[in-house]
Scaffold this active site. Structure first.
Site, PDB file in Angstrom:
ATOM      1  N   HIS A 152       0.804  -1.008   0.056  1.00 36.32           N
ATOM      2  CA  HIS A 152      -0.060   0.014  -0.191  1.00 36.32           C
ATOM      3  C   HIS A 152       0.970   1.413   0.189  1.00 36.32           C
ATOM      4  CE1 HIS A 152      -4.183  -1.371   0.412  1.00 36.32           C
ATOM      5  NE2 HIS A 152      -3.553  -2.369   1.262  1.00 36.32           N
ATOM      6  N   ASP A 159      -7.545  -1.959  -1.564  1.00 34.72           N
ATOM      7  CA  ASP A 159      -8.388  -2.882  -0.786  1.00 34.72           C
ATOM      8  C   ASP A 159      -9.957  -2.637  -1.334  1.00 34.72           C
ATOM      9  OD1 ASP A 159      -6.521  -3.706   1.128  1.00 34.72           O
ATOM     10  OD2 ASP A 159      -6.927  -2.110   2.359  1.00 34.72           O
ATOM     11  N   GLU A 217      -6.692 -12.088   3.481  1.00 35.38           N
ATOM     12  CA  GLU A 217      -7.884 -10.694   3.602  1.00 35.38           C
ATOM     13  C   GLU A 217      -8.360 -10.873   2.057  1.00 35.38           C
ATOM     14  OE1 GLU A 217      -5.411  -7.461   4.209  1.00 35.38           O
ATOM     15  OE2 GLU A 217      -5.114  -7.750   6.037  1.00 35.38           O
ATOM     16  N   HIS A 220      -8.009  -7.559  -0.041  1.00 34.40           N
ATOM     17  CA  HIS A 220      -6.635  -7.130  -0.405  1.00 34.40           C
ATOM     18  C   HIS A 220      -6.163  -7.562  -1.840  1.00 34.40           C
ATOM     19  CE1 HIS A 220      -2.500  -5.692   0.375  1.00 34.40           C
ATOM     20  NE2 HIS A 220      -2.350  -6.790  -0.159  1.00 34.40           N
TER      21      HIS A 220
END
Length: 238
Positions: A152, A159, A217, A220
């Site tokens: 990120h 996301d 996740e 993600h």
């Protein structure tokens, strides 16, 4: 230097890269302001070396490059794992240019199914990553910034969730954002066929567009190009 993901490189090159990415002088003018007549400077990094990529990368505004995308930066609100605003209230969403181009492709693929993307996070300042590390469960969920840069922070990860194009409402998915329980994992084993189908649609579109998912996740995804490199972060606040 392992933190840069480089193996054989001269010290002068490393110093030059660090200076370009991290110096206070470089931070005064951000490259997303440099545009051609079409509003962007397209840089095709396919087939280039990692060092060439580091020299040409830049951040761009997602809304300018991904038509129809919806943005809800959770870290600009209190609705996140820390319970605090980590971005300013008027924060804008950025990605590196190649990732923005790939995200636009994912958006086009989803449009064929009457769906689109909503972004919960894109570029994340390094300082915010440190705050998340202190607040979140460790293990698989948040990258320890002392050991590895979050994708990120280089604008190479997003996301996301799905929305219905007609209503703008979020599609049903396994969990909400930043759910660090088993529900948040990318492999959904529950009985709900609609949730399973929505997750498959999202994962397939992102994969075809050039992103890789992680197991911990479901929301993600990171740019698959230079995926294993520890890319230095941009030094930009939000």
């Amino acid at each position: 230097m392992r933190a840069l993901g480089l193996t054989i490189v001269s010290a002068s090159i490393v110093v030059g890269i660090l200076s370009a990415c991290q110096s206070s002088g470089a931070a005064k003018k951000w490259p997303e302001s440099q545009r051609d007549g079409a509003g962007t400077l397209t840089i095709d990094s396919t087939g280039t070396s990692y060092l060439d990529f580091l020299k040409t990368r830049r951040l761009v505004r997602v809304r300018d490059h991904v038509p129809g995308v919806r943005i809800e930066l959770r870290y600009a609100t209190r609705n996140n794992i820390t319970g605090r605003r980590l971005y300013s209230a008027g924060a804008r969403c950025f990605l590196d240019e190649d990732s923005a181009r790939k995200l636009a492709l994912a958006q086009r693929l989803l449009r064929e199914k009457g769906m689109g993307l909503k972004l919960w996070d894109g570029y994340r300042p390094f300082s915010v990553q440190k705050e998340l590390w202190n607040a979140a469960p460790k293990a698989d969920f948040v990258v320890d910034p002392r050991l590895w840069y979050s994708k990120h922070s280089s604008g190479r990860a997003v996301d996301v969730t799905l929305v219905d194009l007609q209503t703008g409402e979020e599609k049903r998915m396994p969990s909400d954002f930043d759910d660090f329980s088993p529900r948040g994992r990318a492999l959904y084993l529950g009985p709900d066929r609609e949730v399973r189908r929505n997750l498959e649609i999202l994962q397939e579109a992102m994969k075809r567009a050039g992103f890789r998912r992680i197991n911990s996740e479901w929301w993600h995804f990171a740019n698959a190009e230079f995926y294993n490199e520890n890319i230095p972060p941009f030094r930009k606040t939000l």
